[in-house]
Motif scaffolding. Structure first.
Motif, short mmCIF file in Angstrom:
data_model
loop_
_atom_site.label_atom_id
_atom_site.label_comp_id
_atom_site.label_asym_id
_atom_site.label_seq_id
_atom_site.Cartn_x
_atom_site.Cartn_y
_atom_site.Cartn_z
N LYS A 157 32.70 -9.28 4.05
CA LYS A 157 33.15 -10.63 3.73
C LYS A 157 34.42 -10.58 2.88
CE LYS A 157 31.03 -14.94 2.31
NZ LYS A 157 29.99 -15.51 1.44
N ALA A 158 34.40 -9.68 1.87
CA ALA A 158 35.55 -9.56 0.97
C ALA A 158 36.80 -9.15 1.74
CB ALA A 158 35.23 -8.54 -0.13
N LEU A 159 36.63 -8.14 2.61
CA LEU A 159 37.78 -7.66 3.40
C LEU A 159 38.30 -8.77 4.31
CD1 LEU A 159 36.81 -4.02 4.39
CD2 LEU A 159 38.85 -4.74 3.14
N ARG A 160 37.38 -9.49 4.93
CA ARG A 160 37.77 -10.53 5.87
C ARG A 160 38.55 -11.63 5.13
NH1 ARG A 160 33.17 -11.09 9.08
NH2 ARG A 160 34.08 -9.90 10.80
N LYS A 161 38.09 -11.92 3.88
CA LYS A 161 38.75 -12.97 3.09
C LYS A 161 40.18 -12.54 2.77
CE LYS A 161 38.16 -15.84 -0.95
NZ LYS A 161 37.89 -15.65 -2.38
N LEU A 200 36.63 0.64 12.27
CA LEU A 200 35.48 1.53 12.30
C LEU A 200 35.06 1.89 10.88
CD1 LEU A 200 36.52 3.87 15.25
CD2 LEU A 200 35.23 1.73 15.29
N ASP A 201 33.76 2.05 10.69
CA ASP A 201 33.20 2.32 9.36
C ASP A 201 33.89 3.50 8.67
OD1 ASP A 201 31.57 0.29 9.93
OD2 ASP A 201 29.67 1.40 9.86
N ASP A 202 34.11 4.57 9.44
CA ASP A 202 34.70 5.78 8.85
C ASP A 202 36.03 5.50 8.17
OD1 ASP A 202 32.59 7.20 9.59
OD2 ASP A 202 33.58 8.41 11.15
N LEU A 203 36.80 4.56 8.71
CA LEU A 203 38.10 4.24 8.13
C LEU A 203 37.89 3.65 6.74
CD1 LEU A 203 41.24 4.03 8.99
CD2 LEU A 203 40.74 1.59 9.02
N ILE A 204 36.95 2.72 6.63
CA ILE A 204 36.71 2.04 5.36
C ILE A 204 36.16 3.02 4.32
CG2 ILE A 204 35.35 0.22 4.25
CD1 ILE A 204 35.49 -1.30 6.94
N GLN A 212 44.89 -0.47 0.77
CA GLN A 212 45.30 0.42 1.86
C GLN A 212 44.65 -0.01 3.18
OE1 GLN A 212 44.50 4.39 0.51
NE2 GLN A 212 46.30 4.41 -0.84
N ILE A 213 43.44 -0.51 3.11
CA ILE A 213 42.79 -0.99 4.34
C ILE A 213 43.57 -2.19 4.89
CG2 ILE A 213 40.69 -2.05 5.30
CD1 ILE A 213 39.13 -0.37 3.25
N ILE A 214 44.01 -3.07 3.97
CA ILE A 214 44.82 -4.21 4.40
C ILE A 214 46.13 -3.71 5.03
CG2 ILE A 214 46.21 -6.14 3.52
CD1 ILE A 214 43.26 -6.79 3.89
N ALA A 215 46.66 -2.61 4.53
CA ALA A 215 47.89 -2.04 5.11
C ALA A 215 47.64 -1.63 6.56
CB ALA A 215 48.37 -0.84 4.29
N LEU A 292 50.90 1.98 3.59
CA LEU A 292 50.58 2.49 4.93
C LEU A 292 50.86 4.00 5.00
CD1 LEU A 292 49.47 1.48 7.55
CD2 LEU A 292 51.74 0.77 8.24
N ALA A 293 51.96 4.39 4.35
CA ALA A 293 52.29 5.82 4.30
C ALA A 293 51.21 6.58 3.55
CB ALA A 293 53.66 6.01 3.64
N ASP A 294 50.69 5.96 2.48
CA ASP A 294 49.63 6.61 1.70
C ASP A 294 48.38 6.83 2.55
OD1 ASP A 294 51.32 6.53 -0.42
OD2 ASP A 294 50.40 4.77 -1.38
#
Lengths: 335, 349
Positions: A157-161, A200-204, A212-215, A292-294
């Motif tokens: 939910k937080a990520l989606r927001k 995918l879960d592994d990314l998070i 960085q996920i938002i990137a 994104l580079a990070d």
């Protein structure tokens, strides 16, 4: 004297004759006959390889000449001119130039023509096409390659927001669907033809940093914005059609193989476009493209082999992308 | 009088044809496809004029402008068909029915065009099949094959060849065809058996792959390992290529032999001795070389395949091959063979 076979056009009987030029007339001399014909009314066949050539008379009669050198000698005494295309087909320079021009055209069409046409088509197609394909793809993937996400609902939910509060470079908020899934495909996210983004879960769990996920998601929004999913589909059918035309005579099976090869190269170009869009999006939302580079750096450290890139990989080499993003980040701080 | 068998000879070479192919391909691209009709005439002329029987070559007389017009009409039909499908219009059914009704007529015209424009020693070939025959063979039999789940397909193939060969003429001399439907059934049964064996192998690989995938999924709830899927796909694709290399050429050789060994021109017999092994070798090596050269080997591949297939054919003359007479020009005029060129579809039957 030039030996030839004369046919009267009424039967398959062969008359052995000798040909010669007497002033403006072609003289045909056989065992039992002998006639003259004004050369201006004789039609001379174009040369094709080493095939016998025909000198055609009115009414279907003709002489078949196998001695091509002898015929050239005879024709030299007449005003006859060899056709332009005949000369092109026979001379090594024009054949080589044609060969090079053909390859240049093919490469240009492959490099610029096909992506251009496919991008144009992807933008023009009604949104319902992307939706239908996405529904089909998800139906196949869900439960097989993709399983329900194990990320907690609050985290989702937080990520989606955060995702939905992004302001796009072209204005407005993202209208992409955001899906969370578990898979053995590793730390990755991808965009489906209608713009739906699958994380995918592994990314998070690997990145474990919201910014960085938002990137990564802004990079994926670049794919959605450019209709890259549809573009890739259209490109594969264009390449497939061309190969069927070019090589279909030899093998239908063969025509399918180069499509996969071409796709990989095209998708690299699309990754670069998505990087650029993502960098712009991050900047517009007060974040640095460096994020994104990070992410790329973090992922490379975990899977060193994935960074090699090259022709067959669908992404450009990670080093290349990181350098480009550093450059974009440096650019932002100046402004 | 000389009655020794006369073998067909093909004297074209790949390097020679390469020049013709590449120049015409480039002209076709530069003119956005318009030149392709002229390129086609030149290509057919190259192959006809390099094919010799008893020291004399064949010739192709087709007119590029007429081929071009035929292609324009075909293209507009294709566009009309695609548009109605795209617009999901009920007109699709009307267009499909119209196409089904037009097809036999088009096929008959294209046979007429192809034969009328072919000649040997100045004497032309002719196709005199009736329109009702075309509808019976292409429409009615096609429909029957469809509703009997293709059990009638070999019979339909035999009827088609009989219609084609029994109505072909060389000047005033008719071709005759006497292969029986039973012989077609025998070959098709062999084809079916070969395909079944391959399908069994491929099916076992597929079932094995799926089984492994299911086991993986059940144990620990992990999703399927992509490598299992890829391995299964490689086996399937490999089997398909292998089937194409082994079964395709074998069936082609056997059916071509059957058709030509049962065709006669007047009293003269025709003999075709194509064998599967060289054909397999030619198609497999052509396949590899075309891939490796990104298509530049195509003209060499076509010449190789043509040369082998042509040189398998012999004519066993019953009398002198100089005795053929051309058809009466007046007959040709009334049948309208010269005019029947509005459509040229290159459909191999």
């Amino acid at each position: 004297m030039l030996r030839a076979n004369y046919f009267d056009g009424r039967s398959t009987r062969i008359y052995a004759v000798e040909l010669s030029m007497v002033s403006d007339d072609l003289v045909v001399r056989g065992e039992n006959f002998d006639f003259k014909f004004p050369f201006s009314q004789v039609q001379v066949d174009e040369r094709l390889g080493r095939a016998a050539r025909r000198l055609r008379f009115n009414g279907g009669a003709f002489c078949e000449v196998s001695d091509l050198v002898g015929l050239d000698g005879l024709l030299a005494m007449t005003p006859h001119q060899e056709g332009r295309i005949d000369r092109m087909q026979r001379r090594l320079p024009t054949v080589l130039v044609s060969c090079l021009a053909f390859m240049a055209l093919a490469i240009a069409a492959y490099r610029w023509g096909v992506p251009w046409a496919a991008a144009l088509g992807a933008r023009r197609l009604p949104a319902s096409v992307g939706k239908t394909i996405t529904t089909q793809e998800l139906k196949i993937l869900d439960g097989r390659i993709l399983l329900p996400s194990k990320i907690s609902l609050e985290r989702q939910k937080a990520l989606r927001k955060q995702f939905m509060s992004l302001i796009l470079p072209e204005g407005g908020v993202p209208n992409s669907n955001l899906l969370f899934r578990a898979s053995s495909l590793g730390a990755n996210a991808f965009t489906l033809p209608d713009g739906t983004i699958v994380v995918l879960d592994d990314l998070i769990t690997t990145i474990n940093n919201s910014q960085q996920i938002i990137a990564v998601l802004s990079h994926e929004l670049g794919h959605a914005h450019g209709h890259h999913g549809l573009q890739l589909l259209l490109q594969s059918s264009l390449i497939g059609t061309f190969w069927t035309f070019y090589i279909g005579d030899i093998s239908q099976l063969l025509a399918a193989a180069p499509v996969a090869l071409a796709q990989a190269k095209y998708s690299q170009e699309l990754e670069r476009q998505a990087d650029d869009y993502g960098a712009g999006l991050l900047r517009g939302n007060g974040m640095s493209p460096q994020l994104l580079a990070d992410v790329l750096k973090k992922l490379t450290e975990l899977h060193p082999s994935a960074s090699k890139g090259g022709y067959l990989s669908s992404h450009p080499s990670t080093d290349e992308r990181m350098q480009h993003l550093h450059f974009l980040a440096a650019h932002t701080s100046d402004q | 009088m000389d009655n020794t068998p006369e073998q067909l000879r093909f004297t074209g070479t790949g390097s020679e044809y390469f020049g013709i192919w590449i120049v015409n391909l480039l002209l076709t691209i530069v003119t956005l496809g318009i030149y392709s009709s002229w390129a086609k005439v030149r290509r057919l002329q190259y192959f006809y004029r390099h094919t010799e029987l008893a020291g004399s070559s064949f010739d192709f007389h087709g007119n590029a402008v007429k081929i071009f017009i035929g292609r324009l009409i075909a293209l507009s039909m294709l566009i009309a068909y695609n548009l109605t499908i795209r617009l999901q219009s009920p007109l699709v059914i009307v267009i499909l029915i119209a196409l089904a009704i037009a097809m036999p007529w088009l096929l008959r015209n294209s046979l007429r065009f192809r034969l009328y424009n072919s000649s040997w020693r100045g004497t032309r070939f002719h196709f005199r099949g009736s329109l009702s025959g075309a509808y019976r063979v292409f429409l009615l039999n096609g429909f029957l094959a469809l509703i009997t789940v293709y059990i009638m397909a070999p019979y339909m193939h035999q009827r088609m060849k009989a219609y084609q060969h029994n109505n072909s003429w060389f000047g005033r001399t008719p071709f005759t065809f006497n292969a029986r439907a039973g012989q077609f059934y025998l070959l098709y049964l062999m084809l079916l058996a070969a395909i079944l064996v391959f399908a069994l192998v491929v099916g076992l690989a597929g079932i094995g792959g799926t089984f492994i995938a299911i086991t993986q999924m059940k144990s620990g709830g992990h999703p399927v390992d992509p490598r299992t899927i890829i391995t299964t796909l490689v086996i399937l694709y490999g089997a398909l290529i292998l089937a194409g290399i082994l079964i395709g050429p074998t069936f082609h050789a056997l059916i071509t032999n059957l058709i030509w060994n049962n065709t006669r021109l007047g009293e003269h017999r025709i003999e075709c001795k194509m064998s599967p092994l060289p054909l397999m070798w030619i198609s497999a090596s052509n396949f590899v070389l075309v891939v490796v050269t990104l298509g530049l080997f195509i003209p060499f591949a076509v010449v190789r395949a043509t040369k082998y297939q042509m040189e398998c054919m012999r004519v066993l003359p019953a009398s002198d091959l100089q005795e053929f007479a051309a058809a009466d020009p007046e007959v040709v005029g009334t049948v309208g063979e010269e005019a029947a060129t509005a459509f040229d579809f290159d459909i191999a039957l």
